[in-house]
Write a protein that holds these residues in place. Structure first.
Motif, short mmCIF file in Angstrom:
data_model
loop_
_atom_site.label_atom_id
_atom_site.label_comp_id
_atom_site.label_asym_id
_atom_site.label_seq_id
_atom_site.Cartn_x
_atom_site.Cartn_y
_atom_site.Cartn_z
N TRP A 103 28.50 -40.70 -33.10
CA TRP A 103 28.03 -41.99 -33.27
C TRP A 103 28.38 -42.86 -32.43
O TRP A 103 27.40 -43.91 -32.05
N ASN A 104 29.66 -42.96 -31.96
CA ASN A 104 29.97 -43.89 -30.91
C ASN A 104 29.37 -43.74 -29.57
O ASN A 104 28.95 -44.67 -28.87
N THR A 105 28.99 -42.43 -29.33
CA THR A 105 28.24 -42.43 -28.18
C THR A 105 26.90 -42.67 -27.98
O THR A 105 26.57 -43.45 -27.19
N ILE A 106 26.00 -42.21 -29.10
CA ILE A 106 24.64 -42.66 -29.04
C ILE A 106 24.58 -44.15 -29.44
O ILE A 106 23.51 -44.65 -28.89
N SER A 107 25.40 -44.72 -30.08
CA SER A 107 24.97 -46.30 -30.43
C SER A 107 25.35 -47.16 -29.46
O SER A 107 24.90 -48.10 -29.28
N SER A 108 26.19 -46.49 -28.17
CA SER A 108 26.55 -47.14 -27.12
C SER A 108 25.50 -47.05 -26.06
O SER A 108 25.49 -47.59 -25.04
N GLY A 109 24.30 -46.09 -26.47
CA GLY A 109 23.42 -45.94 -25.29
C GLY A 109 23.41 -44.91 -24.65
O GLY A 109 22.62 -44.61 -23.76
N LYS A 110 24.44 -43.95 -24.82
CA LYS A 110 24.54 -42.72 -24.02
C LYS A 110 24.03 -41.46 -24.73
O LYS A 110 23.97 -41.50 -26.16
N THR A 111 23.98 -40.38 -24.11
CA THR A 111 23.42 -39.09 -24.57
C THR A 111 24.69 -38.31 -25.14
O THR A 111 25.64 -38.29 -24.34
N TRP A 112 24.64 -37.73 -26.24
CA TRP A 112 25.53 -36.74 -26.59
C TRP A 112 25.14 -35.35 -26.74
O TRP A 112 24.03 -35.12 -27.24
N ARG A 113 26.13 -34.45 -26.22
CA ARG A 113 25.89 -33.24 -26.29
C ARG A 113 26.86 -32.16 -26.88
O ARG A 113 27.99 -32.69 -26.59
N SER A 114 26.66 -31.37 -27.40
CA SER A 114 27.62 -30.54 -27.93
C SER A 114 26.74 -29.06 -28.46
O SER A 114 25.59 -28.96 -28.97
N VAL A 115 27.74 -28.16 -28.82
CA VAL A 115 27.20 -26.96 -29.42
C VAL A 115 27.94 -26.80 -30.86
O VAL A 115 29.23 -26.91 -30.74
N TYR A 116 27.39 -26.76 -31.98
CA TYR A 116 28.10 -26.71 -33.14
C TYR A 116 26.98 -25.74 -34.42
O TYR A 116 26.12 -25.41 -33.99
N LYS A 117 27.76 -25.55 -35.47
CA LYS A 117 27.13 -24.92 -36.37
C LYS A 117 26.45 -25.39 -37.51
O LYS A 117 27.06 -26.64 -38.15
N ASN A 118 25.17 -25.39 -37.87
CA ASN A 118 24.58 -26.29 -38.99
C ASN A 118 24.20 -25.22 -40.03
O ASN A 118 24.16 -24.02 -39.86
N LYS A 119 24.08 -25.99 -41.30
CA LYS A 119 23.71 -25.34 -42.52
C LYS A 119 22.30 -25.28 -42.85
O LYS A 119 21.66 -26.32 -42.77
N LYS A 120 21.56 -24.07 -43.23
CA LYS A 120 20.16 -24.13 -43.42
C LYS A 120 20.10 -24.45 -45.00
O LYS A 120 21.09 -24.45 -45.48
N LYS A 121 18.70 -24.70 -45.32
CA LYS A 121 18.35 -25.14 -46.88
C LYS A 121 18.80 -23.88 -47.65
O LYS A 121 19.42 -24.10 -49.00
N THR A 122 18.97 -22.66 -47.18
CA THR A 122 19.10 -21.62 -48.22
C THR A 122 20.44 -21.22 -48.08
O THR A 122 20.89 -20.21 -48.96
N GLY A 123 21.37 -21.88 -47.22
CA GLY A 123 22.81 -21.56 -47.26
C GLY A 123 23.35 -20.96 -46.19
O GLY A 123 24.47 -20.80 -45.89
N GLY A 124 22.09 -20.27 -45.29
CA GLY A 124 22.70 -19.73 -44.15
C GLY A 124 23.07 -20.49 -43.08
O GLY A 124 22.81 -21.73 -43.03
N TYR A 125 23.65 -20.02 -42.02
CA TYR A 125 24.11 -20.84 -40.83
C TYR A 125 23.43 -20.74 -39.62
O TYR A 125 22.71 -19.52 -39.48
N TYR A 126 23.19 -21.40 -38.78
CA TYR A 126 22.60 -21.29 -37.35
C TYR A 126 23.45 -22.12 -36.30
O TYR A 126 23.91 -23.34 -37.00
N TRP A 127 23.65 -21.59 -35.34
CA TRP A 127 24.28 -22.40 -34.16
C TRP A 127 23.39 -22.81 -33.26
O TRP A 127 22.16 -22.52 -33.07
N CYS A 128 23.57 -24.17 -32.64
CA CYS A 128 22.32 -24.97 -32.03
C CYS A 128 23.35 -25.54 -30.81
O CYS A 128 24.26 -26.08 -30.79
N ASN A 129 22.61 -25.52 -29.82
CA ASN A 129 22.99 -26.48 -28.70
C ASN A 129 22.13 -27.57 -28.69
O ASN A 129 20.95 -27.96 -28.54
#
Length: 937
Positions: free
Chosen positions: A438-464
């Motif tokens: 939040w600090n990065t994007i609210s200051s007008g900069k682009t934020w990048r990271s790889v992390y794990k998200n959760k699907k509606k069904t309860g499964g997970y997916y990794w995203c860049n």
């Protein structure tokens, strides 16, 4: 070096695995983990740390941690350590910080580090968890171009969208509408009444009436009206909308667009103001009578006249006459577009009441049309993107998601819009990371990271993920654009590749290379510590008989279970006798039916006892699928008595194992000097010489196994299988020599001898008027060899064999390293008329790739799908699927290991073309073909 780690272990809660579990977690962690004492000396350095920093653990243990950081950071590090010891705690404990690391090669790289400290017996121990963030840093400039493109499209289009939930009186505006109305979301009440207040007072009643008519009388909502901006200025907008009704006809939802047409209206007014001087007007001006006669056209109208094929005092085309009449009779303006010569003109038809004519005022909208087209292309690109795309407002509320978002996350567009990205939270991303985002994007900069998200069904997916701010023309952030690449499959593949680099795929035990690597590491330290150890080489007795009798599928399952039995036995010994071992023993599968065990700090008496306990475990083990009893012969060597390196230990353990077999099998034998003769006799080098001698004397011969054509129940096709005629006259099967031949790179020579003899036999039969096809094996390791290609091309000509009756079977497809060379090799032989078959089809995840790229003529469905075809519905489904795929590609299917009449009948029902196995016929020498000829089943 283990003292601080030992102290750490003493403060953990009682747990049956103790230090073992801690060390296992340390070494299998996906991040680098480094432990140092308060003197800043490294005493823990896991595998991932070796990978990131480029050092082996042995190179850094006992050294100051400053070797891992650039010199400019070292003083800051010393102060931080002293600060912790002075305060008794660290204000940064558990928090992630970005830093710079220094690799062994001297290169610097960005890293993210989390530090923790624990005080044990009055001394501090520090734990650092480190992640290489080089890729994240490199990616940070990736979306700048698309940001600018989106910003331009938003600015140029001047079209906003709105959505009104009538029942709940919730009104949603897009960002462009806020810009048109000169408002911010905080200033707008998000209700119908708030919208009416933004309408110019002169037009409010008109807008209300238009809305009511559209809702109640279902009259189209398509109006123009003025709006009053907060600064007192006026704008003119065009609105149109669609309405949804429920089952009983009550309006429940209204959605539409708002376009700022202020400039357009100004243009129209300008046209009207200069209409008195049409000849000087730079835009087209025409006058048409109510019956369609062109009365006047200025010079700027020439492109339009050319398109219409008209001139002054002539009639317009009939389709335009109808429009003119409609405009004049209704006394309402109408607009049309006319294109000519790459230009597009917008014409407004304005009736002159009582004058008997209509005036047409035009303007060139070519550039505007291009801009709209570019905006549509950008929108389509987002809609059809293979990446997840969603847009939020400044507060983080989702306003747009593309179809890939719906597909990957499981949330529909309606479910996602109005929510925040928190619905995708996996719970594994720290609050600190969200705060950094939040600090990065609210200051007008682009934020990048790889992390794990959760699907509606309860499964997970990794995203860049890349999240960028969207700014208006004033530079104010209005929205955030998130683009996420689903990297789940990539990460799983990487994990699989990393796993297979150190493990045997069949049993899950460590593989030969990993076992040797760890053994070499242990020997390196043992040379200074004086430690001893014992190495076992374990070989199954009569495993070949089990494999040949019950099939490779049963053989593989047997090896898997034997591996589990050995691993379980070793683990029980280790956990039940912790004082006996310095560290956990090593166990691995070397190849085939050969396993190995290494026991650190174990001497001869204990080693012999452990080897005997393993022998008894296997002797008592029962395998229901194959009731034949299986035993093991074990060769035992001791370090350093029998060898000072892994090669010597392996060689002498091999000799001791063969001595155990000579003494009657099902026994353990510790290497003795008297075994040196066996060391030489049974060494792989001796086998190499034995194979080379057989090649020189031409004692490799083809035996032929028939393949039945299931359409006419006749054999026209045989597979040539290599056999070694030993010096004593016995016949050796491939299992005795293939592994050694491949290891020493002489498998190609065996292939050539078998192929040449098969070609000569095929040519001989052809001269007798007998048309027979022969399948011949090519090792995947030699496929693509230019010399082999030239050899085969020349032998086809020399032997006189019919290339149309020669089928080369590609084995060991996983060993093919250069697919492009392999495809070129295959095409060269196919150009002569030869054919190709892909063996063991269906067992490898690459089979379909090879099938597509290599353009083979046959597939040989692996026997693991055929052995229990009459029992397994799943196997029948797989065989049917493979057969259908083959037929679709005009490829013939051959089923291997056919041993039952019931299986044969099922293969016919499933559409398989050919069958091979003991039911059809066993491999036999060439004489059987010469004597018996072709036969039917």
């Amino acid at each position: 070096m283990t003292e601080p780690l030992d102290r750490l272990n003493t403060i953990t809660p009682p747990y049956p695995y103790g230090e073992t579990l801690y060390r296992a977690l340390l070494q299998t962690a996906s991040d680098a983990i480094i432990t140092i004492n308060q003197d800043e000396t490294i005493f823990g350095f896991n595998i991932m740390a070796e990978k990131i920093f480029g050092y082996k653990a042995s190179e850094v243990l006992g050294r100051n941690v400053e070797i891992l950081m650039p010199e400019r950071y070292r003083e800051r590090h010393h102060k931080a350590i002293n600060n912790v010891m002075g305060r008794g705690h660290s204000p940064l404990a558990g928090r992630s910080m970005e830093h710079k690391g220094l690799r062994k090669d001297g290169s610097e790289f960005p890293l993210c580090i989390t530090m923790s400290a624990v005080k044990i017996d009055g001394r501090y121990t520090f734990l650092a968890i480190i992640r290489d963030i080089t890729e994240r840093k490199i990616a940070e400039e990736a979306l700048k171009t698309s940001e600018e493109r989106l910003k331009r499209a938003q600015h140029i289009a001047h079209v906003g969208s709105w959505d009104w939930d009538i029942a709940n009186n919730n009104l949603h505006w897009s960002d462009e509408i806020y810009r048109i109305f000169g408002l911010t979301p905080q200033e707008f009440g998000a209700t119908y009444e708030a919208f009416i207040n933004a309408v110019h007072p002169d037009d409010r009643e008109f807008v209300k009436d238009s809305v009511l008519k559209a809702l109640n009388e279902k009259i189209p909502y398509n109006i123009e009206h003025k709006i009053l901006l907060p600064d007192g200025s006026e704008r003119i907008v065009h609105e149109q909308a669609n309405i949804n009704y429920n089952q009983i006809g009550i309006p429940v939802h209204m959605a539409g667009t708002v376009q700022d047409i202020t400039e357009q209206k100004k243009t129209e007014q300008a046209i009207e103001s200069i209409a008195r001087f049409p000849s000087e007007n730079p835009n087209p001006v025409l006058r048409v009578s109510d019956n369609g006669t062109l009365l006047y056209a200025n010079s700027a109208s020439q492109p339009i006249l050319e398109e219409l094929g008209s001139e002054v005092n002539s009639k317009l085309p009939e389709e335009y006459i109808k429009i003119v009449r409609q405009v004049y009779e209704s006394n309402e303006s109408h607009d049309i577009e006319v294109s000519h010569g790459g230009k597009t003109f917008s014409l407004i038809l304005t009736p002159v009441k009582g004058a008997g004519y209509v005036n047409l005022y035009g303007r060139d909208v070519t550039d505007l049309k291009k801009t709209v087209f570019e905006f549509k292309k950008l929108s389509m690109a987002m809609e059809q993107s293979v990446n997840i795309v969603f847009i939020t407002n400044f507060k983080g509320t989702i306003e747009y998601v593309n179809p890939m978002f719906e597909q990957v996350t499981g949330y529909s567009k309606d479910e996602a819009i109005g929510q925040t990205p928190r619905i995708l939270s996996s719970g594994e991303v720290s609050n600190e990371k969200y705060e950094d985002l939040w600090n990065t994007i609210s200051s007008g900069k682009t934020w990048r990271s790889v992390y794990k998200n959760k699907k509606k069904t309860g499964g997970y997916y990794w995203c860049n993920s890349v999240i960028s701010p969207i700014k208006d023309e004033k530079g104010q952030i209005t929205h955030f654009l998130a683009v996420q690449e689903d990297t789940t499959e990539k990460m799983m593949s990487e994990e699989r590749i990393n796993y297979l680099a150190h493990h045997d795929e069949l049993t899950g035990l460590m593989n030969r290379s990993r076992l040797i690597e760890l053994l070499d590491d242990w020997i390196f330290y043992a040379q200074t510590s004086g430690d001893k150890g014992a190495f076992f080489l374990i070989d199954m007795d009569e495993f070949k008989f089990l494999n040949d009798t019950y099939g490779h599928g049963i053989g593989d399952e047997f090896l898997r279970r034997v591996g589990r039995v050995l691993e379980s036995a070793i683990n029980r010994l280790y956990e039940g006798n912790p004082s006996l071992f310095e560290k956990r023993p090593l166990i691995g599968r070397l190849s085939g039916d050969e396993f190995a065990v290494f026991l650190p700090r174990v001497e001869e008496k204990a080693a012999n006892g452990i080897a005997e306990s393993l022998r008894k475990e296997i002797e008592e083990f029962r395998f229901p699928e194959a009731p034949a009893a299986i035993t093991i012969s074990t060769g035992v060597v001791l370090y350093p008595e029998h060898g000072n390196d892994a090669r010597e230990l392996f060689t002498r353990a091999d000799a001791a194992m063969y001595r155990a077999k000579e003494l009657g099998r099902n026994r353990t034998h510790i290497y003795r000097p008297a075994d040196q003769d066996l060391e030489k006799m049974h060494s792989r080098l001796a086998w190499k010489e034995r194979i080379l001698k057989a090649l020189k004397e031409g004692r490799f011969v083809p035996w032929f196994q028939p393949i039945l054509d299931l359409k006419d129940n006749a054999v026209h096709h045989y597979e040539a299988l290599a056999r070694l005629m030993d010096a004593d006259g016995s016949v050796l099967l491939p299992g005795a020599f293939i592994d050694i031949a491949e290891r020493f790179g002489i498998i190609g020579s065996i292939d050539r001898m078998i192929i040449e003899k098969a070609m000569l036999l095929q040519a001989s039969l052809m001269k007798q008027g007998r048309s027979v096809s022969f399948g011949m094996n090519l090792s995947g390791k030699d496929l693509g060899d230019e010399d082999l290609l030239l050899y085969l091309q020349s032998k086809v000509k020399e032997t006189g064999a019919d290339p149309d009756k020669l089928i080369f079977e590609i084995t060991e497809t996983a060993a093919i390293g250069d697919l492009d060379r392999a495809v070129k090799f295959i095409k060269s032989l196919k150009s002569l008329g030869c054919h190709f078959a892909l063996d063991d089809f269906g067992v490898g995840f690459t089979s379909f790739t090879y099938l597509r790229e290599m353009q083979v003529d046959y597939i040989k469905i692996d026997g693991s799908f055929i052995k229990k075809l009459h029992e397994s519905q799943n196997d029948r489904v797989f065989v049917k699927a493979m057969t259908d795929v083959a037929k679709g590609l005009k490829i013939k299917a051959i089923a291997e290991f056919v041993e039952k009449e019931e299986t044969l009948n099922l293969l016919r029902e499933l559409g398989v073309d050919f069958a091979q196995g003991y039911l059809i016929g066993k491999p036999a020498p060439p004489a059987s073909i010469l004597e018996n000829g072709l036969h039917s089943h």
